[in-house]
Design an enzyme around this catalytic site. Structure first.
Site, PDB file in Angstrom:
ATOM      1  N   ASP A 145      -1.406   0.794   7.000  1.00 17.15           N
ATOM      2  CA  ASP A 145      -2.473   0.420   6.070  1.00 17.15           C
ATOM      3  C   ASP A 145      -2.260  -1.002   5.560  1.00 17.15           C
ATOM      4  OD1 ASP A 145      -3.788   2.812   6.314  1.00 17.15           O
ATOM      5  OD2 ASP A 145      -3.198   3.604   4.352  1.00 17.15           O
ATOM      6  N   ASP A 202      -2.470   1.172  -6.576  1.00 14.38           N
ATOM      7  CA  ASP A 202      -1.081   0.994  -6.159  1.00 14.38           C
ATOM      8  C   ASP A 202      -0.199   0.512  -7.306  1.00 14.38           C
ATOM      9  OD1 ASP A 202      -0.943   1.386  -3.049  1.00 14.38           O
ATOM     10  OD2 ASP A 202      -2.791   0.300  -3.450  1.00 14.38           O
ATOM     11  N   GLU A 216       2.348   5.080  -0.355  1.00 12.47           N
ATOM     12  CA  GLU A 216       1.959   6.465  -0.114  1.00 12.47           C
ATOM     13  C   GLU A 216       2.661   7.307  -1.162  1.00 12.47           C
ATOM     14  OE1 GLU A 216      -0.358   7.388   2.088  1.00 12.47           O
ATOM     15  OE2 GLU A 216      -0.521   5.269   2.619  1.00 12.47           O
ATOM     16  N   ASP A 247       0.857  -1.184   0.000  1.00 11.57           N
ATOM     17  CA  ASP A 247       0.000   0.000   0.000  1.00 11.57           C
ATOM     18  C   ASP A 247       0.896   1.238   0.000  1.00 11.57           C
ATOM     19  OD1 ASP A 247      -3.040   0.735   0.427  1.00 11.57           O
ATOM     20  OD2 ASP A 247      -1.878   2.163   1.608  1.00 11.57           O
ATOM     21  N   HIS A 293      -3.352   6.030   6.790  1.00 12.37           N
ATOM     22  CA  HIS A 293      -2.551   6.613   5.716  1.00 12.37           C
ATOM     23  C   HIS A 293      -1.053   6.531   5.965  1.00 12.37           C
ATOM     24  CE1 HIS A 293      -6.419   7.811   4.339  1.00 12.37           C
ATOM     25  NE2 HIS A 293      -6.584   8.679   5.326  1.00 12.37           N
TER      26      HIS A 293
END
Length: 337
Positions: free
Chosen positions: A286, A222, A124, A122, A281
């Site tokens: 996550d 992603d 960012e 996941d 987040h």
């Protein structure tokens, strides 16, 4: 990075030459939508077998139960009692189905696991509060969480921050959303070096060589957007080992028969009777929470399988008729010409 995924505009399409065949996940365009379909066990055999009549009768009984009856039956069978009514129904149905099929075939153990490990990712990425249509999201956190599908446990994790180049200064919104500070990315390595570290970590786990594995994400963004865009910005070819993945939102919606609105991360956790653990987040947190959902689904009898791939630079659905294959052994991608 759920909030950013929900508001992101489609990534800019870049022209590709006819020879850029590494963008395709298969040799044809058979990656069609099949979001409403649910895979059946590859070992079910002939559906005329009397065992399926027994399963149908059990399902009918479960459908007529109220929530208190469902809870009592789960407790009696020593099953997890967390979750909303539809989750409890699905749990009981899969329990009886598995028991009856195993008894009928004389099977033992968990024979319906497709992969030895599932690697949850996941990312960012850089973002603004209101991203313009041409905004280029750069990965600033690269996390992975490894799930052992046999023990149903999280066994290891990887996390590195990444230094952005196109937008080196993080927006105030991005810092507040992700908790990633300017100092953290200033001191981080560029994406190509972090990707090498990630590949080395996967290789040490003997994934794709000794063990069969695949990736799992919370949506299509992603791999289909963030990683795809980042590889183009870093002028490296998209990694072959990340071309197919499990989109847990599709798997969850199909398995528990819920609407798409109920497949957001927080909704999935709440419907399964769980709370978010960590900081929302944060990519690693996550990933861990997504892994908890995947483990819960496996315990409930879901056969998590690859349902998306990158085809011609765009995420596509993989039909359930496609052969079940693990991701190839990870290798560091080559530079683009």
């Amino acid at each position: 990075m759920e909030a950013q995924k929900e508001t992101s505009q489609p990534a800019n399409k870049t022209s590709t030459s006819g020879g850029d065949q590494e963008e395709q996940c298969c040799s044809n365009t058979s990656c069609e939508k099949n979001e409403e379909q649910e895979p059946s066990s590859p070992k079910q055999g002939d559906f005329s077998d009397p065992v399926y009549k027994e399963i149908a009768i059990a399902n009918g009984t479960i459908n007529r139960m109220n929530k208190n009856e469902l809870l009592a039956k789960c407790a009696e069978l020593k099953l997890d009692t967390r979750g909303v009514k539809d989750v409890l129904k699905k749990r009981l149905k899969n329990y009886y189905k598995k028991q009856k099929l195993m008894h009928s075939a004389g099977a033992k153990g968990n024979s319906d696991v497709y992969f030895d490990y599932i690697c949850v990712v996941d990312f960012e990425a850089t973002c603004e509060e209101n991203n313009p249509p041409d905004y280029l999201h750069e990965i600033i956190e690269f996390p992975m969480v490894l799930v052992d599908t046999h023990t149903l446990e999280i066994v290891d994790s990887f996390q590195e921050y990444v230094k952005p180049v196109v937008n080196p200064q993080l927006s105030e919104f991005c810092v507040k959303l992700t908790g990633i500070t300017q100092k953290m990315v200033d001191e981080a390595k560029p994406f190509n070096q972090v990707l090498k570290q990630a590949v080395s970590w996967l290789q040490k786990k003997e994934l794709g060589t000794k063990y069969k594995y695949t990736f799992l994400t919370d949506g299509s963004w992603d791999m289909g957007k963030f990683l795809n865009t980042q590889c183009k910005l870093s002028r490296i070819k998209y990694p072959q080992f990340a071309r197919k993945w499990i989109n847990i939102r599709k798997s969850y919606g199909n398995f528990y028969k819920v609407a798409r609105a109920q497949t957001k991360l927080i909704c999935m956790l709440e419907n399964l009777g769980m709370e978010y653990d960590g900081r929302p987040h944060c990519g690693l947190d996550d990933s861990r929470n997504i892994a908890r959902i995947a483990i819960h689904m496996l315990k409930d009898g879901c056969q998590l399988r690859v349902n998306e791939c990158l085809h011609s630079g765009e995420p596509r659905s993989v039909p359930i008729s496609a052969p079940i294959e693990g991701a190839p052994a990870p290798k560091t991608p080559k530079k683009r010409d």
